[in-house]
Design an enzyme around this catalytic site. Structure first.
Site, mmCIF file in Angstrom:
data_model
loop_
_atom_site.group_PDB
_atom_site.id
_atom_site.type_symbol
_atom_site.label_atom_id
_atom_site.label_comp_id
_atom_site.label_asym_id
_atom_site.label_seq_id
_atom_site.Cartn_x
_atom_site.Cartn_y
_atom_site.Cartn_z
ATOM 1 N N ASP A 9 1.602 5.281 0.922
ATOM 2 C CA ASP A 9 1.465 6.397 1.872
ATOM 3 C C ASP A 9 2.016 7.775 1.119
ATOM 4 O O ASP A 9 3.087 7.943 0.890
ATOM 5 C CB ASP A 9 2.123 6.387 3.253
ATOM 6 C CG ASP A 9 1.461 4.941 4.064
ATOM 7 O OD1 ASP A 9 0.224 5.127 4.091
ATOM 8 O OD2 ASP A 9 2.180 3.991 4.268
ATOM 9 N N ASP A 43 8.570 7.088 13.000
ATOM 10 C CA ASP A 43 9.046 6.318 13.808
ATOM 11 C C ASP A 43 10.603 5.780 13.548
ATOM 12 O O ASP A 43 11.566 6.174 14.217
ATOM 13 C CB ASP A 43 8.238 5.079 14.136
ATOM 14 C CG ASP A 43 7.612 4.216 13.059
ATOM 15 O OD1 ASP A 43 8.016 4.580 11.846
ATOM 16 O OD2 ASP A 43 6.813 3.252 12.987
ATOM 17 N N ASP A 70 0.912 -1.223 -0.262
ATOM 18 C CA ASP A 70 0.039 0.108 0.072
ATOM 19 C C ASP A 70 0.966 1.346 -0.142
ATOM 20 O O ASP A 70 2.060 1.188 0.329
ATOM 21 C CB ASP A 70 -1.118 0.103 0.992
ATOM 22 C CG ASP A 70 -0.155 0.030 2.509
ATOM 23 O OD1 ASP A 70 0.906 0.372 2.567
ATOM 24 O OD2 ASP A 70 -0.873 -0.582 3.459
HETATM 25 P P1 ATP Z 1 3.116 -1.092 6.220
HETATM 26 O O1 ATP Z 1 2.206 -0.457 5.481
HETATM 27 O O2 ATP Z 1 4.095 -2.017 5.580
HETATM 28 O O3 ATP Z 1 2.838 -1.998 7.440
HETATM 29 P P2 ATP Z 1 4.500 1.397 7.141
HETATM 30 O O4 ATP Z 1 5.813 1.774 7.438
HETATM 31 O O5 ATP Z 1 4.009 1.943 5.941
HETATM 32 O O6 ATP Z 1 4.435 -0.187 6.833
HETATM 33 P P3 ATP Z 1 2.012 2.497 8.190
HETATM 34 O O7 ATP Z 1 1.133 1.994 9.396
HETATM 35 O O8 ATP Z 1 1.449 2.251 6.779
HETATM 36 O O9 ATP Z 1 3.446 1.573 8.179
HETATM 37 O O10 ATP Z 1 2.394 3.973 8.132
HETATM 38 C C1 ATP Z 1 3.044 4.846 7.148
HETATM 39 C C2 ATP Z 1 4.124 5.549 7.690
HETATM 40 O O11 ATP Z 1 3.706 6.462 8.771
HETATM 41 C C3 ATP Z 1 5.347 4.811 8.458
HETATM 42 O O12 ATP Z 1 6.325 4.322 7.758
HETATM 43 C C4 ATP Z 1 5.819 5.867 9.265
HETATM 44 O O13 ATP Z 1 6.622 6.701 8.641
HETATM 45 C C5 ATP Z 1 4.736 6.672 9.729
HETATM 46 N N1 ATP Z 1 4.081 6.070 11.172
HETATM 47 C C6 ATP Z 1 3.071 5.255 11.342
HETATM 48 N N2 ATP Z 1 2.675 4.846 12.570
HETATM 49 C C7 ATP Z 1 3.539 5.757 13.397
HETATM 50 C C8 ATP Z 1 3.816 5.902 14.548
HETATM 51 N N3 ATP Z 1 2.994 5.312 15.514
HETATM 52 N N4 ATP Z 1 4.402 6.711 15.292
HETATM 53 C C9 ATP Z 1 5.456 7.417 14.231
HETATM 54 N N5 ATP Z 1 5.355 7.331 12.731
HETATM 55 C C10 ATP Z 1 4.396 6.303 12.308
HETATM 56 MG MG MG Z 2 2.143 1.617 4.842
#
Ligand code: ATP
Ligand code: MG
Length: 466
Positions: free
Chosen positions: A85, A164, A83
């Site tokens: 972002d 994060d 996905d």
């Molecule tokens: P995946 O979608 O593969 O699970 P992701 O890293 O894209 O991993 P998401 O939950 O989609 O995780 O979040 C997108 C982005 O937003 C993260 O990569 C991070 O940069 C930021 N993020 C998400 N949750 C947090 C958090 N709790 N604290 C700080 N930054 C966050």
């Molecule tokens: Mg993501």
């Protein structure tokens, strides 16, 4: 890993050259390393049409538009992102104007979902540091203090530092296809390291869910935690008790239903995080020798099914996670004289209501979970019409699979599972034979007979003599 990227990673001396953006003021902050298109392997071919549409529409309207987070991290690792972002300097209101197919969601952390058919692109406005002079507040929210604090807009640099992990703070710029690396994330990808940005203990206090994310990414990416990121987890684990159960439910699904459930489960146990999510299950694992194995087996089967692209249901997994505490409680109630069927009902109810204080389980999963449990009492009863009623139950298949897991985990001795396997494959004649075999068993259950507690008779007074 992509060939080109490996080459890039193998030349650390070269990648330092001209990596600082000219617009940044090095006296205040070194700024991001900007990795030009020809020096990284991430290509627009890795992105969905929907993601590209969002990026280009923002860009053409004069806004900044970056892909950020998991999609860039995964692309650099050679995985296809699942996905996307997007991060931008457009505010949620400007995004709503730009995309008819969009919705502002979340209150604490406002983001915009742009929908294209089944695909949703998550778009966030750059976050600033709360309290910073140049952080612009959203005027519509000015009467709500709390929302203001969590929705302070900022620039890309501030946005990066609020993310994060370093490997999640990599931004792909649609304007020139470069990658902006604000926290040495590329280096950490190369070293397969998860490192929190900033002071780890503070970052966990700000949002304890980051501990779960650390474990999830470590298992999913086969990365290790940097020692400083790892060190505070054990002591900080109880902070998870502050997190709303509904949010933890979403996280639990991501932890266990993403294909690396077994590895994730072991890490959660090692770091003392599992006990914060499923305290009664964690305790039962200390007391009952089969309890941990049952959960492992359920996760193994979930991981296998995901690898084979077969459907999985959280109901089955929750049934396995909570079965041991339900069994413990049922045994106590039966010892107090309650018959097995109401004892299971009461035990299920008690265990679920305690569990809901930690991790929410929506009814659409808790009801089938209870069916799976109830059927464990019906599967041994194989006389007459009952067998066919059980066989026709919509949750029979899940309950039968669950029975097999209980046998493999050593909770109950094998036999019943084989009987049901044979019964399902049998023709009518063979089914009659199998039923006859059970008929010969005086318990009618194929299970070792439990000693019945004798009910104490009421003293017989004259009133009862009629
Ligand atoms: P995946 O979608 O593969 O699970 P992701 O890293 O894209 O991993 P998401 O939950 O989609 O995780 O979040 C997108 C982005 O937003 C993260 O990569 C991070 O940069 C930021 N993020 C998400 N949750 C947090 C958090 N709790 N604290 C700080 N930054 C966050
Ligand atoms: Mg993501």
């Amino acid at each position: 890993m992509f060939k080109g990227f490996t080459r890039f990673l193998q030349r650390p001396g070269e990648r330092i050259k001209s990596l600082f953006g000219p617009q940044d003021a090095p006296a205040v902050t070194p700024g991001p390393r900007i990795i030009p298109r020809q020096e990284h392997p991430v290509s627009r071919q890795h992105f969905s049409d929907a993601a590209l549409k969002v990026l280009y529409r923002l860009h053409n309207a004069g806004f900044q538009a970056f892909l950020v987070g998991g999609c860039i991290r995964d692309s650099l690792l050679g995985h296809m992102p699942k996905d996307f972002d997007v991060a931008t300097d457009a505010t949620p209101e400007q995004l709503k104007e730009l995309f008819r197919n969009s919705r502002i969601i979340g209150r604490r952390f406002r983001i915009v979902h742009v929908r294209f058919g089944r695909e949703v692109i998550e778009v966030t406005t750059f976050r600033g540091t709360p309290g910073d002079d140049h952080a612009a507040h959203i005027s519509q929210q000015s009467d709500d203090g709390l929302l203001l604090r969590d929705n302070v807009w900022g620039n890309i640099e501030e946005d990066a530092l609020r993310r994060d992990f370093t490997v999640n703070a990599l931004y792909y710029n649609i304007a020139d296809f470069s990658i902006h690396d604000f926290a040495d994330g590329v280096h950490d990808i190369e070293a397969r390291t998860l490192r929190l940005i900033g002071d780890p203990a503070t970052r966990y206090r700000e949002d304890p869910v980051r501990m779960l994310r650390a474990v999830r990414f470590a298992a999913k990416l086969d990365f290790h935690l940097d020692p400083a990121t790892e060190a505070p987890i054990h002591d900080a684990a109880p902070l998870l008790l502050q997190i709303p159960p509904a949010r933890l439910f979403d996280e639990v699904l991501k932890l266990f239903m993403a294909g690396q459930g077994v590895a994730t489960f072991h890490l959660l146990r090692d770091y003392g995080l599992f006990a914060m999510l499923f305290p009664e299950a964690d305790e039962a694992m200390e007391a009952l020798p089969w309890a941990e194995r049952l959960v492992e087996l359920a996760l193994e089967s979930t991981d296998r099914r995901i690898a084979e692209d077969r459907p999985v249901t959280p109901a089955f997994l929750f049934a396995a996670l909570l079965w041991a505490p339900v069994q413990q409680r049922q045994a106590i109630l039966e010892a107090d004289g309650m018959p097995p069927i109401p004892a299971l009902q009461a035990a299920s109810h008690q265990v679920i209501s305690r569990q809901l204080q930690h991790v929410a389980i929506p009814k659409r999963f808790s009801l089938p979970m209870r069916d799976i449990w109830d059927l464990q009492q019906r599967l041994p009863l194989r006389r007459g019409k009952r067998v066919f009623q059980t066989r026709e139950h919509p949750r029979f298949r899940a309950a039968y699979d669950f029975l097999l897991l209980r046998e493999s985990a050593g909770e109950i001795s094998p036999g019943l599972g084989d009987w049901w396997s044979a019964f399902q494959q049998a023709d009518e004649h063979e089914q009659r034979r199998l039923l006859g075999k059970v008929g010969a068993d005086p318990a009618g259950s194929g299970q070792p007979r439990k000693r019945r507690r004798r009910r104490r008779r009421k003293p017989q007074g004259p009133a009862s003599e009629t």
